[in-house]
Motif scaffolding. Sequence first.
Motif, PDB file in Angstrom:
ATOM      1  N   LEU A  52      53.006  23.398  29.635  1.00 21.86           N
ATOM      2  CA  LEU A  52      51.949  23.312  30.642  1.00 21.86           C
ATOM      3  C   LEU A  52      52.124  22.000  31.390  1.00 21.86           C
ATOM      4  N   VAL A  53      52.108  22.070  32.712  1.00 17.08           N
ATOM      5  CA  VAL A  53      52.277  20.866  33.533  1.00 17.08           C
ATOM      6  C   VAL A  53      50.904  20.377  33.977  1.00 17.08           C
ATOM      7  N   PHE A  54      50.612  19.133  33.650  1.00 20.80           N
ATOM      8  CA  PHE A  54      49.322  18.544  34.012  1.00 20.80           C
ATOM      9  C   PHE A  54      49.400  17.875  35.368  1.00 20.80           C
ATOM     10  N   SER A  55      48.365  18.110  36.178  1.00 23.89           N
ATOM     11  CA  SER A  55      48.153  17.355  37.410  1.00 23.89           C
ATOM     12  C   SER A  55      46.653  17.319  37.647  1.00 23.89           C
ATOM     13  N   TYR A  56      46.210  16.323  38.384  1.00 27.62           N
ATOM     14  CA  TYR A  56      44.778  16.261  38.682  1.00 27.62           C
ATOM     15  C   TYR A  56      44.352  17.415  39.591  1.00 27.62           C
ATOM     16  N   GLU A  57      45.264  17.896  40.421  1.00 28.54           N
ATOM     17  CA  GLU A  57      44.950  19.049  41.263  1.00 28.54           C
ATOM     18  C   GLU A  57      44.674  20.278  40.405  1.00 28.54           C
ATOM     19  N   SER A  58      45.497  20.472  39.378  1.00 28.85           N
ATOM     20  CA  SER A  58      45.290  21.610  38.474  1.00 28.85           C
ATOM     21  C   SER A  58      43.990  21.459  37.694  1.00 28.85           C
ATOM     22  N   LEU A  59      43.697  20.224  37.291  1.00 28.35           N
ATOM     23  CA  LEU A  59      42.458  19.993  36.549  1.00 28.35           C
ATOM     24  C   LEU A  59      41.242  20.207  37.457  1.00 28.35           C
ATOM     25  N   ASP A  60      41.378  19.831  38.731  1.00 22.47           N
ATOM     26  CA  ASP A  60      40.305  20.109  39.694  1.00 22.47           C
ATOM     27  C   ASP A  60      40.053  21.608  39.795  1.00 22.47           C
ATOM     28  N   GLY A  61      41.144  22.379  39.839  1.00 21.38           N
ATOM     29  CA  GLY A  61      41.013  23.831  39.907  1.00 21.38           C
ATOM     30  C   GLY A  61      40.309  24.399  38.692  1.00 21.38           C
ATOM     31  N   ALA A  62      40.669  23.854  37.514  1.00 15.58           N
ATOM     32  CA  ALA A  62      40.023  24.313  36.274  1.00 15.58           C
ATOM     33  C   ALA A  62      38.546  23.952  36.274  1.00 15.58           C
ATOM     34  N   ARG A  63      38.221  22.756  36.734  1.00 14.11           N
ATOM     35  CA  ARG A  63      36.820  22.336  36.770  1.00 14.11           C
ATOM     36  C   ARG A  63      36.008  23.244  37.702  1.00 14.11           C
ATOM     37  N   ASN A  64      36.545  23.529  38.889  1.00 14.21           N
ATOM     38  CA  ASN A  64      35.848  24.408  39.830  1.00 14.21           C
ATOM     39  C   ASN A  64      35.626  25.792  39.232  1.00 14.21           C
ATOM     40  N   ALA A  65      36.678  26.320  38.583  1.00 16.92           N
ATOM     41  CA  ALA A  65      36.579  27.657  38.002  1.00 16.92           C
ATOM     42  C   ALA A  65      35.538  27.691  36.882  1.00 16.92           C
ATOM     43  N   LEU A  66      35.510  26.647  36.068  1.00 19.72           N
ATOM     44  CA  LEU A  66      34.541  26.604  34.971  1.00 19.72           C
ATOM     45  C   LEU A  66      33.119  26.457  35.506  1.00 19.72           C
ATOM     46  N   LEU A  67      32.945  25.657  36.546  1.00 21.98           N
ATOM     47  CA  LEU A  67      31.623  25.511  37.159  1.00 21.98           C
ATOM     48  C   LEU A  67      31.118  26.853  37.688  1.00 21.98           C
ATOM     49  N   LYS A  68      31.989  27.580  38.372  1.00 24.24           N
ATOM     50  CA  LYS A  68      31.612  28.880  38.923  1.00 24.24           C
ATOM     51  C   LYS A  68      31.325  29.883  37.803  1.00 24.24           C
ATOM     52  N   LEU A  69      32.155  29.836  36.759  1.00 20.81           N
ATOM     53  CA  LEU A  69      31.962  30.741  35.634  1.00 20.81           C
ATOM     54  C   LEU A  69      30.608  30.509  34.980  1.00 20.81           C
ATOM     55  N   LYS A  70      30.293  29.256  34.708  1.00 17.98           N
ATOM     56  CA  LYS A  70      29.021  28.949  34.051  1.00 17.98           C
ATOM     57  C   LYS A  70      27.842  29.273  34.964  1.00 17.98           C
ATOM     58  N   SER A  71      28.020  29.076  36.270  1.00 23.85           N
ATOM     59  CA  SER A  71      26.961  29.394  37.219  1.00 23.85           C
ATOM     60  C   SER A  71      26.659  30.894  37.204  1.00 23.85           C
ATOM     61  N   ARG A  72      27.715  31.706  37.145  1.00 24.05           N
ATOM     62  CA  ARG A  72      27.536  33.164  37.082  1.00 24.05           C
ATOM     63  C   ARG A  72      26.829  33.579  35.798  1.00 24.05           C
ATOM     64  N   ILE A  73      27.236  32.948  34.704  1.00 26.22           N
ATOM     65  CA  ILE A  73      26.663  33.318  33.400  1.00 26.22           C
ATOM     66  C   ILE A  73      25.189  32.920  33.328  1.00 26.22           C
ATOM     67  N   LEU A  74      24.877  31.731  33.808  1.00 22.31           N
ATOM     68  CA  LEU A  74      23.495  31.251  33.730  1.00 22.31           C
ATOM     69  C   LEU A  74      22.556  32.031  34.653  1.00 22.31           C
ATOM     70  N   ALA A  75      23.131  32.779  35.596  1.00 21.14           N
ATOM     71  CA  ALA A  75      22.314  33.606  36.491  1.00 21.14           C
ATOM     72  C   ALA A  75      21.977  34.969  35.887  1.00 21.14           C
ATOM     73  N   ILE A  76      22.620  35.310  34.751  1.00 19.01           N
ATOM     74  CA  ILE A  76      22.379  36.610  34.115  1.00 19.01           C
ATOM     75  C   ILE A  76      20.991  36.632  33.479  1.00 19.01           C
ATOM     76  N   LYS A  77      20.251  37.666  33.723  1.00 21.00           N
ATOM     77  CA  LYS A  77      18.914  37.842  33.149  1.00 21.00           C
ATOM     78  C   LYS A  77      18.991  38.740  31.921  1.00 21.00           C
ATOM     79  N   LYS A  78      18.151  38.443  30.965  1.00 22.40           N
ATOM     80  CA  LYS A  78      18.106  39.250  29.740  1.00 22.40           C
ATOM     81  C   LYS A  78      17.316  40.520  30.031  1.00 22.40           C
ATOM     82  N   ILE A  79      18.033  41.546  30.490  1.00 22.71           N
ATOM     83  CA  ILE A  79      17.405  42.816  30.889  1.00 22.71           C
ATOM     84  C   ILE A  79      17.993  43.945  30.060  1.00 22.71           C
ATOM     85  N   GLY A  80      17.129  44.798  29.527  1.00 23.34           N
ATOM     86  CA  GLY A  80      17.565  45.966  28.778  1.00 23.34           C
ATOM     87  C   GLY A  80      17.731  45.701  27.294  1.00 23.34           C
ATOM     88  N   GLU A  81      17.965  46.778  26.566  1.00 24.34           N
ATOM     89  CA  GLU A  81      18.202  46.692  25.123  1.00 24.34           C
ATOM     90  C   GLU A  81      19.685  46.478  24.848  1.00 24.34           C
TER      91      GLU A  81
END
Length: 465
Positions: free
Chosen positions: A316-345
Motif C-alpha cells: 500500500l502506498v501512503f500519500s496525504y492525498e490518499s489519506l484525504d480521500g479516505a477521510r472524505n469517504a469515511l465522513l460521508k459513510l458515517k453521515s449516511r449511517i447516522l441519518a438512518i432511522k430505526k424504522i420497522g421490526e
Amino acid sequence: MKLYNTLTKKVEEFVPNEVGCVKMYTCGPTVYHYAHIGNLRTYIFEDILEKGLSFLGYNVKRAMNITDVGHLTSDGDTGEDKMAKGAKREGKTVYEIADFYTEAFFKDMADLNIRKPSIVEKASDHIDTYIKMIEKMLKDDYAYISNGNVYFDISKAKDYYKLSGKNPEDLKIGVRDTVEEDKFKRNPADFVLWFTLSKFENQAMKWDSPWGVGYPGWHIECSGIASLTLGEYLDIHCGGVDNIFPHHTNEIAQSEAYFGHKWCNYWCHGAHLNDSTGKMSKSKGEFLTLSLLKDKGYSPLDYRYFCLNSHYRSSLVFSYESLDGARNALLKLKSRILAIKKIGELDSDKRSIYMDKFALAIGNDLNTSLMLTVLYDLLKDEDVNGTTKLNLIAEFDKVLSLDLLKEEKKEVSSDLEKEILSKIEERKEAKKNKDFVKADAIRDELLAKGVRLIDTREGTSYELV
C-alpha cells in the motif's frame, strides 16, 4: 475461513488444532521508539483477523510479546541492541525507554480501535524460559557454544528455508542489512540464542546463565513467550513480511528443535506500507507516526479506513492525498449511517443474508475491501428497513471497528478556527474575482479536513462533519 499460508505459499482452508479454538501469536513491538504507521498497518491487519475469526464463531486466544531486550540493529547478529540505542539517543535508562514507548504503543493501539491481545508479555520477564529451551537444544545438539555465545546450528534444522523460500546464496549478498561474517559461527546463517559479554560488554540488561552473564537473542524470546502462553502447538502466527526471514524462519527452527514436532500450521504476513520512495522506515524521511497524522488534523480511524480499502497482502502506498480521500469517504459513510432511522421490526431473513455475505468476505482471505462493499450494498438496499440496517452495521463494526454508529462531539481548536476563517476570506475573494475553480478547491480542501462550508445571503458559515 480461507487464509494465505506463507508456509505453503497458497490460500488454504483454515482448520485449527482444536475445534472452535484458535491459538494466535503476533509479534509485538521493539519499544525503543514510536511505532510508525507502517508498523501500525500490520497491527490493524492482525486486529481484523482476530475479530474476523471471532465473528465466524471461533474462540481466539491471542498472545503478543513486548521486545525490550535482545533485538539488534542488524539481522546478522551485529550492531547494538535497539533498546540501548534508544536509551543513548534520549539520555535515559533502557527501562525508562521501554516503559515510555510501551505506553505510547498501546495508546496508538487504542486510538486505532485495535483490541489489546488478551496476553501481553515483556521479553525481559521470561529469562528462565529461554534458558530452559536453550539448555535442551544444546543437549540435543541443535545448538553449540562458541566464544561464549550460544548459537543455533541451522544445518540441523529441517527445511530451514521453507518459510522464506530463500537459499544459502542469499546470505552472501545480505538480506535486509549487510551481513557481516562472524568467524565464531559454523554456518553464516547460524543465529545467536544467548549473547554473553564476549559480544557486548556494556549491555544494561543482562542476567546470569549457564554460559555466562548476558542476555537472550531476539528470536528465542518469541518462541519462549508463545510456548509459555499458548502451549506447544500454535494455529496462527502473524507479523509483517519483513519478519519472514530471518525472524520467523529462526522461530520455526528453534521451536521445532525444542518440541520435536511441527510448531505452527498457518503463517500470515502483512505487506509493507510504502511511501513515494519505497518501504517506510524510522530511518528515512519524515517519521510518520500516528501522532503526526493527528497533529495534521486526521483521525486515527481515517488511517484505519485507508488501510481497510487495501488487502493486507498487497503493498500500500501512503500519500496525504490518499489519506484525504479516505477521510472524505469515511465522513460521508458515517453521515449516511447516522441519518438512518430505526424504522420497522428486525428482519431476520434479510439479516441472515447480509451476515452470510459479510462472513464470506472475512473467509475470503480476510478481504477487507469486500467487507466494505457488503456494508455499502446494505446501505443502498431499499428492501432492508432501518432497524435491520442499524443492527447489521453494529455487527459489521465489531470487525471493522470504525465507530460507525458513534456520533462524536466535535470541537474546533483555535488554530483550526483561524485557518477556517482565513480560507473563507480567501474563497470570498476568489468568488469576487470569478475564480470559481479556486473557490471550489478551497471548499473541497476544508471538507477534506471535516469542515463543511454553508453559504447564505448573510455570508458563509461552517460546521464540522
